[in-house]
Motif scaffolding. Structure first.
Motif, PDB file in Angstrom:
ATOM      1  N   ASP A  37      26.038  28.541  50.358  1.00 14.47           N
ATOM      2  CA  ASP A  37      25.310  29.770  50.048  1.00 14.47           C
ATOM      3  C   ASP A  37      24.400  30.213  51.200  1.00 14.47           C
ATOM      4  O   ASP A  37      24.228  31.402  51.447  1.00 14.47           O
ATOM      5  N   PHE A  40      26.134  32.428  53.626  1.00 12.79           N
ATOM      6  CA  PHE A  40      26.420  33.784  53.171  1.00 12.79           C
ATOM      7  C   PHE A  40      25.215  34.671  53.432  1.00 12.79           C
ATOM      8  O   PHE A  40      25.336  35.859  53.645  1.00 12.79           O
ATOM      9  N   TYR A 283      25.382  32.797  40.354  1.00 14.29           N
ATOM     10  CA  TYR A 283      25.057  32.429  41.734  1.00 14.29           C
ATOM     11  C   TYR A 283      23.549  32.213  41.871  1.00 14.29           C
ATOM     12  O   TYR A 283      22.772  32.969  41.262  1.00 14.29           O
ATOM     13  N   LYS A 289      22.763  37.244  36.712  1.00 15.22           N
ATOM     14  CA  LYS A 289      24.111  37.809  36.570  1.00 15.22           C
ATOM     15  C   LYS A 289      25.104  36.671  36.268  1.00 15.22           C
ATOM     16  O   LYS A 289      25.509  35.922  37.170  1.00 15.22           O
ATOM     17  N   ILE A 291      28.355  34.969  35.884  1.00 12.31           N
ATOM     18  CA  ILE A 291      29.728  35.198  36.361  1.00 12.31           C
ATOM     19  C   ILE A 291      30.713  34.543  35.387  1.00 12.31           C
ATOM     20  O   ILE A 291      31.723  35.133  35.024  1.00 12.31           O
ATOM     21  N   THR A 311      39.001  42.550  39.827  1.00 11.23           N
ATOM     22  CA  THR A 311      38.130  42.159  40.936  1.00 11.23           C
ATOM     23  C   THR A 311      36.708  41.879  40.406  1.00 11.23           C
ATOM     24  O   THR A 311      36.229  42.580  39.520  1.00 11.23           O
ATOM     25  N   GLY A 312      36.134  40.812  40.910  1.00 15.81           N
ATOM     26  CA  GLY A 312      34.776  40.439  40.495  1.00 15.81           C
ATOM     27  C   GLY A 312      34.712  39.658  39.195  1.00 15.81           C
ATOM     28  O   GLY A 312      33.622  39.373  38.693  1.00 15.81           O
ATOM     29  N   SER A 313      35.883  39.286  38.636  1.00 14.19           N
ATOM     30  CA  SER A 313      35.861  38.583  37.349  1.00 14.19           C
ATOM     31  C   SER A 313      35.519  37.097  37.513  1.00 14.19           C
ATOM     32  O   SER A 313      35.324  36.402  36.510  1.00 14.19           O
ATOM     33  N   GLY A 314      35.481  36.616  38.737  1.00 19.51           N
ATOM     34  CA  GLY A 314      35.046  35.242  38.962  1.00 19.51           C
ATOM     35  C   GLY A 314      36.163  34.274  39.310  1.00 19.51           C
ATOM     36  O   GLY A 314      35.976  33.049  39.239  1.00 19.51           O
ATOM     37  N   LYS A 315      37.307  34.797  39.743  1.00 19.31           N
ATOM     38  CA  LYS A 315      38.448  33.914  40.067  1.00 19.31           C
ATOM     39  C   LYS A 315      38.105  32.991  41.247  1.00 19.31           C
ATOM     40  O   LYS A 315      38.255  31.774  41.152  1.00 19.31           O
ATOM     41  N   SER A 316      37.642  33.611  42.335  1.00 21.71           N
ATOM     42  CA  SER A 316      37.324  32.783  43.516  1.00 21.71           C
ATOM     43  C   SER A 316      36.149  31.856  43.234  1.00 21.71           C
ATOM     44  O   SER A 316      36.022  30.790  43.848  1.00 21.71           O
ATOM     45  N   THR A 317      35.305  32.266  42.302  1.00 19.68           N
ATOM     46  CA  THR A 317      34.157  31.421  41.950  1.00 19.68           C
ATOM     47  C   THR A 317      34.664  30.082  41.391  1.00 19.68           C
ATOM     48  O   THR A 317      34.079  29.033  41.673  1.00 19.68           O
ATOM     49  N   LYS A 320      35.458  27.956  44.265  1.00 22.20           N
ATOM     50  CA  LYS A 320      34.232  27.472  44.918  1.00 22.20           C
ATOM     51  C   LYS A 320      33.590  26.341  44.122  1.00 22.20           C
ATOM     52  O   LYS A 320      33.005  25.416  44.697  1.00 22.20           O
ATOM     53  N   TYR A 326      29.413  25.275  45.143  1.00 22.66           N
ATOM     54  CA  TYR A 326      28.330  25.527  44.182  1.00 22.66           C
ATOM     55  C   TYR A 326      28.486  24.561  43.029  1.00 22.66           C
ATOM     56  O   TYR A 326      29.578  24.023  42.811  1.00 22.66           O
ATOM     57  N   GLU A 451      43.978  33.156  46.838  1.00 21.76           N
ATOM     58  CA  GLU A 451      44.572  34.388  47.370  1.00 21.76           C
ATOM     59  C   GLU A 451      45.201  34.135  48.731  1.00 21.76           C
ATOM     60  O   GLU A 451      45.029  34.912  49.675  1.00 21.76           O
ATOM     61  N   HIS A 482      46.584  37.441  43.094  1.00 19.50           N
ATOM     62  CA  HIS A 482      46.509  38.890  43.040  1.00 19.50           C
ATOM     63  C   HIS A 482      47.848  39.454  42.594  1.00 19.50           C
ATOM     64  O   HIS A 482      47.909  40.458  41.923  1.00 19.50           O
TER      65      HIS A 482
END
Ligand SMILES: Nc1ncnc2c1ncn2[C@@H]1O[C@H](COP(=O)(O)OP(=O)(O)OP(=O)(O)O)[C@@H](O)[C@H]1O
Length: 529
Positions: A37, A40, A283, A289, A291, A311-317, A320, A326, A451, A482
């Motif tokens: 983090d 970033f 995060y 927020k 996720i 997009t933004g639904s938390g797949k890559s999270t 991680k 994290y 991805e 994707h």
């Protein structure tokens, strides 16, 4: 005298070199142990200028400070001692008091100019950071044809640095002039004082001759003092430079990491299954927020899973969290597998990833992401990053599986070809193949594909997918997807909802395509084409 000067310079030079190396080492150790983090938040140019520029400034500042302070102190002490030894007690006393006053005033003037100096240092670093960042994004500049715009931007930033530098130079000049004028005045005051005494005491010729010799000696000693006090401004400047650099370095080294490697814990020798046990995640920088709401799922040994969603639904999270970039805000990630219990034996146990020996876990995990990570070095070095002790034959076997071998041997230097920064030499597909070869060499139990092919065109994607399918054989895999082509054959598709809704559906492709729901909608909207 010459030898002493040489020894002083040599010792200080060596000390500052050691200090610079130690600081760099220190920063690097702190950086590699830092949470993901942190990176970033901190731009790379920022890190690089601190690692290179500020460590140099610190070492240079300390070197200059120590050298100057030694010359300053020895100059003052020698001049005043000679005065005392030559029975010029009054002159020494007067010089001492005068010096004390001059240094006091100079110090006050310096405090006023210090802020301006720091501002100038900060502006210089801003330009350095910005330039490092822009150079590392040179392809964006080139592809946008924005060279002129960038040159103008840097010119403007340099102008700001220039303007910030002006007052600091003005103040330094005022300070220097004050010091030299004050010291020069000393000899005039002395001559005038002596002249008054001679006239008042009606001195004879012999006394006048003695005083004249004293004046010559005093003038020599005063010029000595002038030299010494002249070191005051650069000394204070160096101290400010060193302090400013140290403070900026501490911004990199002070943040305390929250993710630990737990080297002392038992090593895992084989990962069998992974369970997300009621995990919830937000995060750290945005704790409000959510996720992922309370989520539970098990990734069974040898099965394939794919996460899909808007997009933004938390797949890559999810990826991680599985890599422990994290940790879940609530709940646990339980890893079941064979753990080392000593004497070459293993035992099947379940451990919380939070407490596990992280390097041993990650050595059993293969990760392929959208932007392949290529280090500066040749193919050997890049592929061996997965297994440093791999033989040449093992590396070649891996590149053959990844369909990269023929390309490598077609190059003039073959496997010894140096790959430029971030693999500039390679196409997107070749870079991805290199990463796949790395994973083949690693032979992990758990594969995370984030991805992996989404940056490639359809034709290359189809080719790479073959290698990825081969890589997934016999391993537990979690794919962040994707496109439909990458997930059609997986054992379970997990559909995530946007805005922290978490898991909406789970099933095979055939099951989900039949049911009304999020997946069907995504499919019909062509989002999973
Ligand atoms: N380091 C971070 N700090 C704060 N918020 C973050 C961070 N990384 C991602 N997010 C936010 O978390 C949410 C989920 O991101 P994530 O990358 O997991 O989504 P995704 O489903 O993989 O999206 P995409 O399909 O666009 O890649 C997004 O709203 C994103 O802005």
């Amino acid at each position: 005298m010459l030898i002493t000067e040489y020894l002083v310079n040599w010792t200080i030079g060596l000390f500052s070199l050691k200090l610079e190396i130690q600081e760099r080492q220190n920063i690097l150790i702190k950086l590699v142990n830092q949470d993901v983090d942190f990176f970033f938040e901190t731009v790379s140019g920022n890190i690089l200028t601190r690692l290179v520029g500020d460590t140099q400034s610190l070492a240079f500042g300390v070197q200059q400070f120590v050298t100057n302070i030694i010359y300053f102190l020895t100059g003052c002490i020698t001049a005043i001692s000679i005065m005392l030894l030559s029975n010029m007690v009054t002159v020494a006393l007067f010089s001492g008091i005068y010096l004390f006053l001059v240094i006091g005033i100079a110090f006050m003037l310096f405090i006023k100019s210090r802020r301006k100096l720091i501002l100038a240092f900060d502006k210089k670093r801003d330009v350095d950071e910005d330039m490092t960042d822009r150079v590392s994004n040179i392809s964006l500049i080139k592809s946008s044809g924005l060279e002129k715009y960038e040159i103008k931007r840097i010119e403007d930033m340099n102008e700001i640095y220039n303007r910030a530098g002006d007052p600091s130079i003005t103040w330094s000049s005022i300070l220097n002039s004050f010091i030299s004028t004050s010291i020069s005045l000393m000899s005039s005051i002395y001559i005038i004082a002596v002249a008054i005494i001679i006239v008042l005491q009606n001195a004879n010729q012999a006394q006048v001759a003695k005083v004249s010799t004293d004046i010559i000696l005093v003038n020599i000693l005063l010029s000595f003092l002038l030299g010494a006090v002249g070191m005051l401004v650069p000394t204070l400047r160096s101290a400010t430079r060193a302090q400013n650099a140290a403070q900026r370095i501490s911004e990199l080294t002070e943040p305390v990491p929250t993710i630990f490697s737990n080297y002392e814990e038992a090593e895992i020798k084989k990962i069998e299954s992974i369970t997300l046990e009621g995990i919830k995640f937000a995060y750290p920088k945005k704790p409000d927020k959510i996720i992922l709401p309370k989520t539970s799922i098990t990734f069974e040994k040898g099965k394939s899973y794919a996460f899909v969603g808007e997009t933004g639904s938390g797949k890559s999270t999810i990826a991680k969290l599985l890599l422990k970039f994290y940790e879940p805000t609530e709940g646990k990630i339980m890893i079941t597998g064979k753990f080392d219990i000593g004497e070459g034996k293993t035992k099947t146990e379940s451990h919380d990833l939070h407490d596990m020996n992280l390097p041993s876990y990650l050595s059993r995990v293969g990760y392929v992401e959208q932007e392949p990570q290529i280090v500066f070095g040749d193919f050997w070095e890049n592929i061996r990053y997965a297994k440093f002790d791999a033989t040449d034959e093992e590396v070649i076997r891996a590149t053959k599986k990844a369909n990269l071998h023929d390309f490598i041997i077609s190059l003039k230097d073959g496997y010894d070809t140096i790959l430029g920064q971030r693999g500039f030499l390679l196409s997107g597909g070749q870079k991805q193949r290199l990463v796949i070869a790395r994973v083949f060499l690693k032979n992990p139990d758990l594969l995370i594909l984030d991805e992996a092919t989404s940056a490639l065109d359809n034709i290359v994607e189809k080719e790479i997918q073959k290698e990825l399918d081969q890589l997934m054989q016999g391993r537990t895999s979690v794919t962040i997807a994707h496109r439909l082509s990458t997930i059609k054959n997986v054992d379970q598709i997990i559909v995530l909802g946007a805005n922290g809704k978490g898991i909406l559906q789970i099933g095979t492709f055939e099951e989900l395509i039949e049911k009304p729901g999020r997946f069907k909608k995504l499919y019909e909207a062509g989002l999973m084409g």
